[in-house]
Each structure stands twice: as C-alpha cells, then as structure tokens.
Design an enzyme around this catalytic site. Structure first.
Site, PDB file in Angstrom:
ATOM      1  N   ALA A 181       0.829  -1.209   0.000  1.00 57.21           N
ATOM      2  CA  ALA A 181       0.000   0.000   0.000  1.00 57.21           C
ATOM      3  C   ALA A 181       0.866   1.263   0.000  1.00 57.21           C
ATOM      4  O   ALA A 181       0.342   2.364  -0.131  1.00 57.21           O
ATOM      5  CB  ALA A 181      -0.937  -0.006   1.202  1.00 57.21           C
ATOM      6  N   LYS A 182       2.168   1.095   0.178  1.00 55.30           N
ATOM      7  CA  LYS A 182       3.129   2.210   0.135  1.00 55.30           C
ATOM      8  C   LYS A 182       2.646   3.430   0.902  1.00 55.30           C
ATOM      9  O   LYS A 182       2.769   4.554   0.433  1.00 55.30           O
ATOM     10  CB  LYS A 182       3.462   2.569  -1.318  1.00 55.30           C
ATOM     11  CG  LYS A 182       4.116   1.424  -2.094  1.00 55.30           C
ATOM     12  CD  LYS A 182       4.604   1.817  -3.467  1.00 55.30           C
ATOM     13  CE  LYS A 182       5.334   0.691  -4.190  1.00 55.30           C
ATOM     14  NZ  LYS A 182       4.514  -0.479  -4.520  1.00 55.30           N
ATOM     15  N   ARG A 183       2.128   3.207   2.111  1.00 56.80           N
ATOM     16  CA  ARG A 183       1.642   4.314   2.912  1.00 56.80           C
ATOM     17  C   ARG A 183       2.820   5.096   3.487  1.00 56.80           C
ATOM     18  O   ARG A 183       3.897   4.530   3.723  1.00 56.80           O
ATOM     19  CB  ARG A 183       0.746   3.811   4.050  1.00 56.80           C
ATOM     20  CG  ARG A 183      -0.569   3.202   3.561  1.00 56.80           C
ATOM     21  CD  ARG A 183      -1.436   4.226   2.823  1.00 56.80           C
ATOM     22  NE  ARG A 183      -2.779   3.719   2.609  1.00 56.80           N
ATOM     23  CZ  ARG A 183      -3.197   3.096   1.506  1.00 56.80           C
ATOM     24  NH1 ARG A 183      -2.377   2.884   0.500  1.00 56.80           N
ATOM     25  NH2 ARG A 183      -4.454   2.690   1.408  1.00 56.80           N
TER      26      ARG A 183
END
Lengths: 280, 280
Positions: free
Chosen positions: A108-110
């Site tokens: 999700a590359k948050r």
C-alpha cells in the site's frame, strides 16, 4: 497476531516452501478470465461486481500458489480503484491468504507523519478486532514510503514490533523515473537511496529490539530488481534488512540481477513476480 | 467533473471566500464530542459505528466552515483506520464537501508506479460513475508522494488534466524527521527537496498544458509551514506551483513563516490548519 519475529517467520517459510519467492497479486478486472467475470460488462459498471470478481480471482490464485510459495504481495491500488467495495475485498483477500498459511505483504506504500501514520498503521498493518468485521487478520507486513523520514515510520514500527509483523520501506524502486530522485549524488558521495538506506538500517536496529534470531530486522527495504549495481552497495549498507525485490519478470529484471540482493547465506531477500505469474 | 482549471478555481475561491485557508479534517473517534459518539464505547468496537461517527462529525464541521473558507483537506488515514466502513465514510465526506461548494483536497499521499498509479488515480482522484455508489464526486485534488519520481505521477496528472483537478506533491514536509531525507545536500549544492522541486516544476509545466490562466499549474507542492527558510528558495524554483502549506497552528508554524510560500501577488498558496480549528 503472531508472536514470532517477522523476519524469522519469513526466513523459515522461504526455506520450507519453494524458495524466496513472493507472488504479486495485482488483479485487474479488464484482464480477468471469463469464468470469473461472467456476463458482467467490461469495464465494470458496479464497484461491488468488480470487487467481488477481484476477490474470487485472487482466492483462486491464492489456493493455486499456497502449496508452492511462502509469500504473496497484495497490491492495494488494484482494489482501491473500486472504492470501499474494493477495500473490503482487499482486506478479505489478505485474511484469506493468511488463513492459507501464506506470509502476506500489503503493498500500500503508505507514508505520513505523526498521528496520521498511527492511523495508517492501525488500518493497514495491524490485525483487526472490530465486532462487525470479524477478527480479520491484517497483512504480515506493509510497504511504506521513506521520503518523510524515519519519524513517520515509528508508529508502523511499534505495531510491527507488537504484533510480530514487518515493514518494507521504499529505498530503490524499479521504475526508470525513480533514478531522478534516488540516484542523485549527495555531497558526501553517497546517493540519495544510499542515504535513505542508512536511515533504514539505523531505524531497523533500535538497539537490537527489532532484530530477529535470523539476524534480520522487522524493518526491510524495497530494492528493485532492475538496479543490480545499486543492490550490491545497498546490501552492504543494510546487512540486517530483508530486501523485497520487485521488477523481476515483466519489468525486465533477470535472475543474475537479483543475486546481489541476498545476504551471505542466500537468505534476506524475497523476489516478487506479478504479471508474469498470475495470468499464467 | 469540472471543466475549469484547478489552480484557477482555487485562486478564485481564495479571493472570494475567507482567504487562502484550508481546514484540515482529521477526525479521531476518541476526540469526538459526546453528542456524536452517544452511548457507543470508546475505543469503538464496531468499524461501522466509528465510521458513521466520523462521517457525522465531518459533515457538521463542513457545514460550519463552508460559508467561511474556500477549501478543506480530508485526511484519508483517519478513515482508513476503520477499514471499508471508514473508506466509505471518507468518499462520502468528500462528496458532501464538494456539494457544499468547497474545494476538496484528498490527503492520501499516494505514490506508486505505472499501472498501480493508474489505479490510485482512478480510485483516489477521479470522479466515480459506478451505478452502485451513485455518481460520487472525487476530491478536487490529491496529495501524492514524489520519492518514486515523476513517471509515477503521470497517471495522476492525466486524470487531473482531464477532469479539471489538481495534485500536491510532497516536496518539504513539516515533520522534524523530514530533514533527514529532504535537507540532505547534493553535490550540486542543492538540497534533495530543491532537486525534487525542480522535477515538480518541470512536470507541472508540460509545455504549458498544465498551466491555468492564473499562471499556476495543476501540479502543486506540499511545503511545510515549519520550514520558512526553505520555502523562500522553493518558491523561486517553483514559481508556478500552488503550495499546500501544512503545519500551521498545532505543529508550530506561525503567520510569518508562511509568507514566503505565497507568490508575488499574494496568491499561489493555501495554508491548512487542522487540530487548531476542528475541535474548536
């Protein structure tokens, strides 16, 4: 919640099942087989129909790969496209994958700071105990963005340490444009990616608190398969990071390119392949 | 879908309504008033209960501020914490804010490459036409992460250009730890943030295609209020970017600190204040 250290679980799973391979699950409605999509229109006119199709397809892939590989990486973007119906499917795919014994990476590359990172850590990494969702398992690990510095990662590290989970921080991405930021040279001779790698190595140490019996930290790093020369140098800087290595297959990375990503005993990296596997 | 250029709409709205102020909506269940939470437990045991409370509170804030300010920024993390129920509330809060005539910035800090960016652009920025969600308006603009380079931003730029929307790319964040990446000095004397600023300035130009009548691009930049010295230099590098300026108020930025963020005619920036406003 798992009590064992993430890196130890991952290392063991790679040894026991198929090697250090992670199947990337990036399902796209328009590419799904007719047996899944049925009579529904393409592109979909209903978010729920699309989300259900992504779920059905994903579970089919999960069941096919679970006996053969240790891990899967689920791409959040593919699901978020279908709003809350898609997000429900995303969480349920992750839960299903964990029930099948797979190690699950939520891609999700948050990345944010302070309180916002805390919310993301709770929503995107932790296991859930809401009575209306059931006891839904979150992913074993999450990809996170490093551009905001390490303080933005701390809330994720806390959840990971508490729940036996892991993180993979973006250090060197596999896309060509990544170079324009990550390959810039600093006045100390290092690249930006190398500088970020040092931050990640330090943050992943935390006086040994984050290091498992395998010698690897719960804080890993994303290092693209398309950048083999960088990988060697990044491995030196981050001896205790598990590398998550995307870009193999469809993006052009080859077997020789991923070798420098591994540690001394052939452990410490997991290679993802997505488009080249799931539609096969 | 709006046919007018995002930067022009924002500039006009700031002139007509309350100045360049953006109310940050970062609702936290544990801090909501009893009139919203009622008899439900804190922390919440149901994701839907929490999500509904966030929605009710947000709509109350939106109605209170809509006559007075041009824009709001909605923090996705606060909602994602409550899984798909939260994500449904997030999208519906955005739609509600747009119906109230506010310019809405979705603060989701998404960033990925290729196909994944395309999915995020469709899910997090575009208006939606699914029959089961209704014609739900997406935000007018989205915050995005720059660490993966400009090619990862292209799918977002396409949607923004098509739909009269905008983007704010992270250049200089307001947290202390941001310095450890963004303040590093390159061998050409520039900082990493300045180097990213140049990429953003170039990408936001696109032979004039992305520039509005106001002289500003649909691709803006996030520049924290806590870094006033950097802001001056970044304004020189990015004369055509609208600056989204967080960190005012609770994070310590003061009025003098944000002055360098504005362009020559006192336009080209919008200052966000969150915790200091919404619980007042």
């Amino acid at each position: 919640m798992s009590t064992r250290h993430f890196a130890d679980r991952l290392t063991l799973a790679c040894q026991q099942k198929g090697g250090p391979i992670c199947v990337g699950l990036d399902p796209v409605y328009e590419k799904l087989p007719a047996s899944i999509v049925g009579d529904h229109p393409v592109p979909p006119s209903s978010a729920a129909v699309a989300a259900n199709a992504l779920f059905d397809f994903s579970v089919r892939v999960l069941k096919a790969v679970a006996p053969h590989v240790p891990a899967v990486k689920v791409q959040s973007a593919c699901f978020e496209r279908y709003l809350w119906a898609g997000v429900e499917a995303y969480h349920k795919v992750i839960h299903e994958a964990r029930q099948l014994g797979l190690i699950v990476i939520g891609d999700a590359k948050r990345g944010d700071i302070g309180a916002s990172s805390k919310h993301y850590a709770a929503g995107c990494l932790a296991d859930h105990a809401f009575e209306d969702t059931g006891k839904l398992l979150g992913p074993d690990a999450l990809t996170v963005n490093s551009y905001l510095g390490v303080d933005g990662l701390e809330p994720f590290l806390e959840v990971a340490a508490e729940q036996g989970k892991g993180l993979f921080a973006l250090v060197r991405t596999s896309n060509p444009g990544g170079d324009t930021v990550q390959s810039q040279t600093l006045n100390n001779g290092r690249s930006v990616a190398e500088s970020v790698a040092r931050l990640i190595a330090d943050a992943g140490e935390a006086k040994g608190r984050y290091i498992g019996e395998s010698g690897f930290s719960l804080l890993g790093a994303v290092v693209g398969a398309t950048k083999p020369r960088d990988a060697e140098r990044l491995r030196e800087i981050m001896p205790q990071q598990v590398f998550l290595v995307p870009g193999f297959g469809a993006q052009g990375g080859a077997a020789d390119d991923v070798r420098p990503c591994f540690g001394r005993h052939g452990t410490g990296a997991i290679v993802t392949a997505s488009r080249s596997i799931i539609y096969a």
